[in-house]
Design a protein around this motif. Structure first.
Motif: not given
Length: 445
Positions: A381-409
């Motif tokens: 979230g802080i570094a604003d990791f950004t991933f591009t998939l099929g032309g769509a770009s996903f920023g740090g908030i959504i990447v960090g949120t998904v990471a928090a939920i997936v990593v924990y569970h």
């Protein structure tokens, strides 16, 4: 049908051992005064959001008042709350505005509001236990924290435009917070902005052209949303905000219940639904999305008055303020340096509130799953990791949120299967209440 509030005692005093309950009120003169006090308490954060996102301030005030009225109606006048502007939307709004302007951002707000309303209906029918299971404190705290810290570059950009005024604003916020108790201390953001504004006036950084041209009474600027199915990444970028809004509303219900010694848990679904509907309505008309406000809990705790009548007064005053383009123009004249100083404190407070969720819920960071959940999510979230998939770009908030939920569970599931980790106990209502007194927004109290 008469008004739903009965007079508390003589209507003039509140003893040290009693409170004015939600279904009670003081005399109408005192109730009006308390309502105005709630407006002052919510004003600082509520008007800053439209300034930071480019939304019309008068429109935002109008819809915050209307949203509060809807909230009170949907919760049956049993849950005192003011719905002010949510800071959790700032990052996705900024991303959407760059691509499709305010109309696209409004459509994202509507998506979040509709989803929150659906979740509220589910909670009302099925209970809120699944929320605790999906977002235990280490996950919800990480999400709230990364939302605040992800906004740090925006605060820096405004700060560097007028560093002297920004330092004066920030210094005033810090001094007011530590110098004063009670209401004045809780209004440190508002007072700091006023001090910074005066400094900006002296420095010649404020323009009053729009203020002179604005009418005293009139309708605010309304903007229609524009949905674009091709902007899936933008809409997905708004989704993590739903998790923050859930945490805020659940915390609000628990916090007020704790302060009033009432079991308000059955109203959780109604609260989520009401906030969702209010957010949808704001998005349809061009206002900022809404959320329950911690400043107003602070006012209730200080005054011991939890009457929903005061919130009706506050809502009506906000609507009237929203119908004054002149006031909206004055708010819009706040210069970047003032915003830079204020948001340096505000965005930091959002992040720290996430950390407070960990502290209040006694998250055990000796456990590797908690360490990695929080650490990975915050870095992304802080570094604003950004991933591009099929032309769509996903920023740090959504990447960090998904990471928090997936990593924990994932770690929790594997750890329990292997016997290397004990299951995390359910969070108590007392812990929720302690955290809920300051929701996932930039509150100085």
């Amino acid at each position: 049908m008469g008004l739903p509030w009965k007079l508390h005692g003589d209507g003039k005093t509140v003893s040290a051992t009693t409170i004015v309950a939600p279904d009670e009120r003081l005399t109408w003169g005192r109730t009006v005064g308390l309502g105005v006090q709630h407006v002052v308490a919510m004003f600082g954060a509520t008007f800053l959001v439209p300034l930071l996102t480019g939304f019309p301030p008068a429109t935002t005030l109008l819809f915050s008042g209307i949203g509060t009225i809807l909230f009170l109606l949907i919760t049956g006048n049993r849950l005192p709350s003011y719905l002010g502007s949510s800071f959790a939307f700032i990052a996705p709004i900024a991303a959407a505005t760059k691509i499709g302007g305010i109309p696209l951002a409004l459509s994202g707000i509507i998506v979040v509001g509709a989803l929150l309303a659906v979740i509220g209906a589910v909670v009302h029918l099925a209970g809120a236990g699944w929320i605790d299971r999906l977002m235990p404190p280490v996950v919800s705290g990480a999400i709230v924290a990364l939302i605040g810290f992800n906004l740090a570059p925006a605060a820096r950009d405004n700060f560097t435009k007028a560093p002297v005024v920004a330092v004066i604003t920030l210094g005033a916020i810090i001094l007011v917070t530590v110098l004063f108790k009670g209401l004045l201390g809780r209004l440190s953001i508002v007072i700091g902005v006023v001090v910074g504004y005066v400094a900006a006036l002296i420095a010649g950084e404020v323009s009053f052209d729009a203020v002179h041209d604005a009418a005293w009474v009139g309708l605010p600027t309304f903007t229609a949303p524009a949905f674009d199915p091709g902007q899936l990444a933008i809409y997905l970028g708004f989704v993590p905000v739903v998790l923050a809004l859930i945490a805020e509303n659940v915390g609000h219900v628990k916090g007020v219940g704790q302060l009033t010694s009432r079991d308000l848990t059955p109203l959780t679904g109604r609260a989520l639904f009401a906030d969702g509907i209010s957010t949808v309505l704001a998005g349809l008309g061009g206002g900022s999305a809404t959320t329950t406000y911690g400043e107003n809990i602070g006012v209730m705790a200080a005054t011991r008055v939890f009457s929903t009548a005061a919130y009706w007064v506050a809502a009506i005053v906000a609507v009237l303020l929203g119908l004054s383009p002149k006031i909206g123009a004055v708010i819009s004249s706040v210069p970047p340096g003032v915003l830079g100083g204020a948001t340096t404190a505000l965005y930091g407070l959002i992040g720290v509130i996430g950390i407070r969720i960990w502290v209040e819920n006694r998250v055990d960071f000796a456990k590797p799953k908690n360490q990695l959940t929080a650490g990975i999510a915050l870095i992304m979230g802080i570094a604003d990791f950004t991933f591009t998939l099929g032309g769509a770009s996903f920023g740090g908030i959504i990447v960090g949120t998904v990471a928090a939920i997936v990593v924990y569970h994932l770690m929790d599931l594997v750890g329990r299967a292997r016997g290397t980790d004990e299951p995390t106990p359910t969070v108590s209502d007392e812990a929720h209440a302690a955290t809920g007194a300051v929701p996932a927004e930039p509150r100085a109290d």
